[in-house]
Scaffold this motif. Structure first.
Motif, PDB file in Angstrom:
ATOM      1  N   UNK A 115     -12.006  12.153  16.798  1.00 28.70           N
ATOM      2  CA  UNK A 115     -12.997  11.562  17.696  1.00 28.70           C
ATOM      3  C   UNK A 115     -12.608  11.783  19.154  1.00 28.70           C
ATOM      4  N   UNK A 116     -11.327  11.613  19.475  1.00 34.55           N
ATOM      5  CA  UNK A 116     -10.870  11.802  20.843  1.00 34.55           C
ATOM      6  C   UNK A 116     -11.029  13.253  21.295  1.00 34.55           C
ATOM      7  N   UNK A 117     -10.832  14.203  20.373  1.00 33.17           N
ATOM      8  CA  UNK A 117     -10.997  15.615  20.710  1.00 33.17           C
ATOM      9  C   UNK A 117     -12.446  16.062  20.656  1.00 33.17           C
ATOM     10  N   UNK A 118     -13.294  15.268  19.992  1.00 30.95           N
ATOM     11  CA  UNK A 118     -14.693  15.642  19.835  1.00 30.95           C
ATOM     12  C   UNK A 118     -14.889  16.786  18.869  1.00 30.95           C
ATOM     13  N   UNK A 119     -13.979  16.936  17.909  1.00 29.02           N
ATOM     14  CA  UNK A 119     -14.071  18.040  16.945  1.00 29.02           C
ATOM     15  C   UNK A 119     -13.193  17.739  15.741  1.00 29.02           C
ATOM     16  N   UNK A 120     -13.567  18.333  14.612  1.00 31.49           N
ATOM     17  CA  UNK A 120     -12.774  18.194  13.393  1.00 31.49           C
ATOM     18  C   UNK A 120     -13.660  18.283  12.171  1.00 31.49           C
ATOM     19  N   UNK A 121     -13.039  18.528  11.030  1.00 29.36           N
ATOM     20  CA  UNK A 121     -13.765  18.623   9.763  1.00 29.36           C
ATOM     21  C   UNK A 121     -13.016  17.808   8.712  1.00 29.36           C
ATOM     22  N   UNK A 122     -13.752  17.020   7.957  1.00 26.52           N
ATOM     23  CA  UNK A 122     -13.197  16.267   6.834  1.00 26.52           C
ATOM     24  C   UNK A 122     -13.916  16.727   5.578  1.00 26.52           C
ATOM     25  N   UNK A 123     -13.150  17.206   4.600  1.00 33.94           N
ATOM     26  CA  UNK A 123     -13.720  17.716   3.352  1.00 33.94           C
ATOM     27  C   UNK A 123     -13.215  16.852   2.202  1.00 33.94           C
ATOM     28  N   UNK A 155     -20.929  11.031   7.194  1.00 32.77           N
ATOM     29  CA  UNK A 155     -21.323  12.248   7.905  1.00 32.77           C
ATOM     30  C   UNK A 155     -22.215  11.935   9.098  1.00 32.77           C
ATOM     31  N   UNK A 156     -23.073  10.916   8.965  1.00 32.29           N
ATOM     32  CA  UNK A 156     -23.981  10.570  10.064  1.00 32.29           C
ATOM     33  C   UNK A 156     -23.228  10.007  11.263  1.00 32.29           C
ATOM     34  N   UNK A 157     -22.347   9.027  11.030  1.00 30.80           N
ATOM     35  CA  UNK A 157     -21.655   8.410  12.161  1.00 30.80           C
ATOM     36  C   UNK A 157     -20.606   9.326  12.756  1.00 30.80           C
ATOM     37  N   UNK A 158     -19.950  10.138  11.908  1.00 27.52           N
ATOM     38  CA  UNK A 158     -18.934  11.057  12.419  1.00 27.52           C
ATOM     39  C   UNK A 158     -19.559  12.144  13.291  1.00 27.52           C
ATOM     40  N   UNK A 159     -20.788  12.548  12.955  1.00 29.22           N
ATOM     41  CA  UNK A 159     -21.457  13.602  13.723  1.00 29.22           C
ATOM     42  C   UNK A 159     -21.663  13.202  15.174  1.00 29.22           C
ATOM     43  N   UNK A 160     -21.733  11.923  15.451  1.00 26.04           N
ATOM     44  CA  UNK A 160     -21.896  11.442  16.824  1.00 26.04           C
ATOM     45  C   UNK A 160     -20.721  11.856  17.707  1.00 26.04           C
ATOM     46  N   UNK A 161     -19.591  12.141  17.083  1.00 24.65           N
ATOM     47  CA  UNK A 161     -18.374  12.483  17.832  1.00 24.65           C
ATOM     48  C   UNK A 161     -17.926  13.922  17.579  1.00 24.65           C
ATOM     49  N   UNK A 224     -16.562  25.639   3.502  1.00 24.74           N
ATOM     50  CA  UNK A 224     -16.991  24.358   4.062  1.00 24.74           C
ATOM     51  C   UNK A 224     -16.262  24.051   5.368  1.00 24.74           C
ATOM     52  N   UNK A 225     -14.978  24.414   5.428  1.00 25.15           N
ATOM     53  CA  UNK A 225     -14.194  24.157   6.635  1.00 25.15           C
ATOM     54  C   UNK A 225     -14.726  24.919   7.829  1.00 25.15           C
ATOM     55  N   UNK A 226     -15.309  26.070   7.567  1.00 24.02           N
ATOM     56  CA  UNK A 226     -15.799  26.921   8.649  1.00 24.02           C
ATOM     57  C   UNK A 226     -17.304  26.805   8.863  1.00 24.02           C
ATOM     58  N   UNK A 227     -17.968  25.989   8.071  1.00 27.98           N
ATOM     59  CA  UNK A 227     -19.411  25.857   8.167  1.00 27.98           C
ATOM     60  C   UNK A 227     -19.792  24.941   9.333  1.00 27.98           C
ATOM     61  N   UNK A 228     -20.632  25.422  10.218  1.00 31.37           N
ATOM     62  CA  UNK A 228     -21.034  24.629  11.388  1.00 31.37           C
ATOM     63  C   UNK A 228     -22.442  24.065  11.247  1.00 31.37           C
ATOM     64  N   UNK A 229     -23.059  24.252  10.072  1.00 30.28           N
ATOM     65  CA  UNK A 229     -24.396  23.725   9.842  1.00 30.28           C
ATOM     66  C   UNK A 229     -24.313  22.251   9.431  1.00 30.28           C
ATOM     67  N   UNK A 230     -25.469  21.681   9.155  1.00 27.01           N
ATOM     68  CA  UNK A 230     -25.518  20.286   8.722  1.00 27.01           C
ATOM     69  C   UNK A 230     -25.415  20.161   7.199  1.00 27.01           C
ATOM     70  N   UNK A 231     -25.118  21.265   6.503  1.00 23.50           N
ATOM     71  CA  UNK A 231     -24.990  21.214   5.047  1.00 23.50           C
ATOM     72  C   UNK A 231     -23.875  20.256   4.657  1.00 23.50           C
ATOM     73  N   UNK A 232     -24.167  19.357   3.741  1.00 22.28           N
ATOM     74  CA  UNK A 232     -23.198  18.349   3.302  1.00 22.28           C
ATOM     75  C   UNK A 232     -22.495  18.768   2.015  1.00 22.28           C
TER      76      UNK A 232
END
Length: 245
Positions: A115-123, A155-161, A224-232
């Motif tokens: 959140x502090x970096x404004x980036x990341x992926x959780x799978x 996914x919804x709340x995390x996308x805010x950051x 999935x780690x490299x996917x930048x779309x909204x696909x869940x």
């Protein structure tokens, strides 16, 4: 160079996923309850750390040692075959502690830095049993289905950051130590009234047709780690893809 932390790397999906990310040039933090030497290729981009996802102190220590994490892969899990009627509540809680609460605890641990970096992926790695539940895995399926709902909401709340949250749903993999990771939990869980039914189910497992390999899962986790779309959701393995469709 990005860094991925993967839980449950001692065997199966986690081990192959760690190999796959290494092959593709990532820094890999491979975690497991009891670190094993020699199971992954030597590399200055690899660290193997002890981690018990059911132990808050172990989680905190592993995350501190790992440093900044770009991608978290929550793969650690335990399987469980057995008649629900015969499964003690303590055993069910043990499955949830690893499969459900362990995933949640790891996720809580990495969100602040992402959140502090404004980036990341959780799978979060679940199971095709959440797509088409089958007999004798009611407790296991419940533990994984809980993560499906958790991930979809998060996914919804995390996308805010700027944090992307993904689900990987592997199919049936007979060679991925599902039962081995169950340890002694399955002893006595197929009681006499269920024996004929269980025999028919296990006969089907012995001839499953399409199956999922650890390589299938590793490839999909990497995608999935490299996917930048909204696909869940990302089905992994031919059988899981068919079920998802």
């Amino acid at each position: 160079m990005k860094t991925v932390l993967i839980t449950g790397c001692s065997s199966g999906y986690g081990l192959e996923t760690a190999r796959y990310f290494l092959w593709h040039g990532w820094n890999v933090v491979a975690t497991m309850r009891t670190p094993k030497e020699g199971i992954l290729p030597a590399s200055d981009r690899l660290r193997i750390l002890p981690l018990d996802v059911t132990d808050p102190k172990s989680i905190a220590a592993a995350l501190e040692a790992a440093g900044p994490i770009d991608v978290l892969v929550n793969n650690a899990g335990i399987g469980l075959f057995g008649a629900f009627e015969a499964t003690p509540m303590d055993t069910i809680r043990e499955v949830f502690e690893t499969n459900t609460f362990g995933t949640m605890a790891m996720t809580r641990g990495v969100i602040p830095q992402m959140r502090e970096r404004g980036a990341g992926v959780i799978i979060n790695v679940t199971s095709s049993a959440t797509l088409a539940p089958f007999p004798l895995v009611a407790a296991y399926t419940a533990s994984k289905t809980a993560i499906q709902g958790f991930t979809a909401s998060l996914a919804h709340e995390a996308a805010e950051f700027g944090i992307r949250v993904k689900l990987v749903e592997p199919g049936y993999g007979p060679n991925t130590n599902f039962t081995a990771n169950s340890g002694d939990r399955m002893n006595g869980l197929i009681t006499e009234p269920y024996a004929p039914f269980a025999q028919r189910i296990f006969a089907g497992f012995a001839n499953p047709g399409a199956v999922t390999t650890a390589e299938d899962v590793a490839e999909v986790v990497f995608r999935a780690a490299n996917d930048t779309s909204r696909q869940l959701r990302f089905a992994a393995g031919a059988d899981a893809v068919a079920l998802a469709a």
